[in-house]
Design a protein around this motif. Structure first.
Motif, PDB file in Angstrom:
ATOM      1  N   LEU A 157       0.837  -1.197   0.000  1.00  0.00           N
ATOM      2  CA  LEU A 157       0.000   0.000   0.000  1.00  0.00           C
ATOM      3  C   LEU A 157       0.874   1.251   0.000  1.00  0.00           C
ATOM      4  O   LEU A 157       1.666   1.458   0.914  1.00  0.00           O
ATOM      5  N   GLN A 208      -4.465   2.906  -3.845  1.00  0.00           N
ATOM      6  CA  GLN A 208      -4.963   1.808  -3.016  1.00  0.00           C
ATOM      7  C   GLN A 208      -5.502   0.687  -3.899  1.00  0.00           C
ATOM      8  O   GLN A 208      -5.324  -0.496  -3.610  1.00  0.00           O
ATOM      9  N   CYS A 239     -12.384   1.537  -4.871  1.00  0.00           N
ATOM     10  CA  CYS A 239     -11.343   2.582  -4.841  1.00  0.00           C
ATOM     11  C   CYS A 239     -11.400   3.423  -6.112  1.00  0.00           C
ATOM     12  O   CYS A 239     -11.265   4.656  -6.066  1.00  0.00           O
TER      13      CYS A 239
END
Length: 302
Positions: A157, A208, A239
């Motif tokens: 991430l 993300q 996302c």
């Protein structure tokens, strides 16, 4: 199958100070058919110089084995040449291995139509990230750092932070250039905006997505847990929905749609109808010009 190194090892390598190795393994082709009447040796030299610059240079402090190098391809189409000044376009394609599988997944597929620079046959390509030395080396360095950033975003991430920072130094140094593609006001579709879309905190869901889709989705599917991986992929599309809601005309989102469209359709060629429906609803919103292609998935048999 290409060895896929573990995320914890990646984190360690990012801060290692020991011996390092080259990170990139890119193929490079230069197509000069449109200027076939000129001396072709310069284009052969250019092709070799670019490949050497990208693949032999150490871009980070990572420690990678030979079979762990980041793979991609660059195809340059020369459109004109006046003296030492070359004008054309560059198509750059970045790919990544899928864990425990013999396939790769496309991460970034982009055509830079402002690929213009000066080059002399046999010229050594010099680069300093804090100084604008030439448009050619700045262009290549920008995409090197940018691709490394995208690659590591897909493993951890926001794993590409440091590499986007390096790409940002290239962009900042290039503000002194008179060549197009580096400044915000040149266009709303150029290198400046490619970087802005990846570093603006408002668009963090976009990054993300890269992690959730690839590490939690495709890699899990490659490990034999197809339904679990596809569920994570469906979640990752939320996302993209957030990113689209923040800025529907985001430049990078269009590039991502073109890069991933075929793979998205393949992922949802099977699976529960409810999951397909959720995915299709998101995909036809963020990629409206291809909405009908996604709707066809709803009629596909499980």
């Amino acid at each position: 199958m290409k060895k896929l190194f573990l995320p914890l090892l990646l984190v360690f390598c990012m801060f290692a100070n020991d011996a390092v190795a080259q990170e990139l393994n890119f193929t490079v082709t230069v197509n000069s058919k449109q200027v076939g009447g000129t001396d072709q040796r310069v284009f052969e030299s250019l092709q070799e110089s670019i490949m050497t610059f990208l693949n032999n240079r150490i871009w980070t402090n990572l420690q990678l084995e030979q079979n762990e190098r980041i793979e991609g391809a660059i195809a340059i189409t020369v459109q004109s040449r006046e003296g030492n000044y070359i004008n054309g376009q560059m198509n750059i394609a970045l790919r990544r291995p899928v864990f425990n599988a013999s396939i790769t997944t496309p991460l970034f597929n982009y055509i830079d139509n402002g690929f213009s620079f000066e080059y002399v046959e046999g010229q050594q390509l010099d680069f300093n990230e804090n100084m604008y030395m030439s448009n050619l080396t700045s262009l290549l360095a920008f995409y090197a750092y940018y691709c490394i950033g995208i690659y590591f975003d897909s493993f951890g991430l926001y794993g590409g932070d440091k590499f986007y920072e390096a790409a940002g130094k290239v962009v900042n140094a290039a503000q002194s250039s008179t060549e197009p593609g580096w400044k915000a006001f040149d266009s709303n579709k150029n290198r400046y905006w490619l970087l802005e879309n990846m570093t603006n905190d408002s668009y963090k869901p976009l990054r993300q997505y890269y992690y959730e889709y690839h590490r939690l989705g495709l890699d899990v599917m490659g490990n034999g847990k197809v339904d679990e991986g596809r569920t994570a992929i469906t979640k990752s599309l939320d996302c993209l929905k957030q990113a689209y809601s923040s800025k529907p005309n985001m430049y990078y989102l269009t590039i991502l749609n073109d890069t991933k469209r075929g793979e998205w359709k393949s992922v949802y060629s099977e699976g529960p109808q409810q999951e397909k429906s959720k995915a299709v609803n998101i995909l036809r919103d963020i990629d409206g010009s291809h909405a009908e292609e996604y709707e066809e998935l709803l009629n596909a048999r499980k």
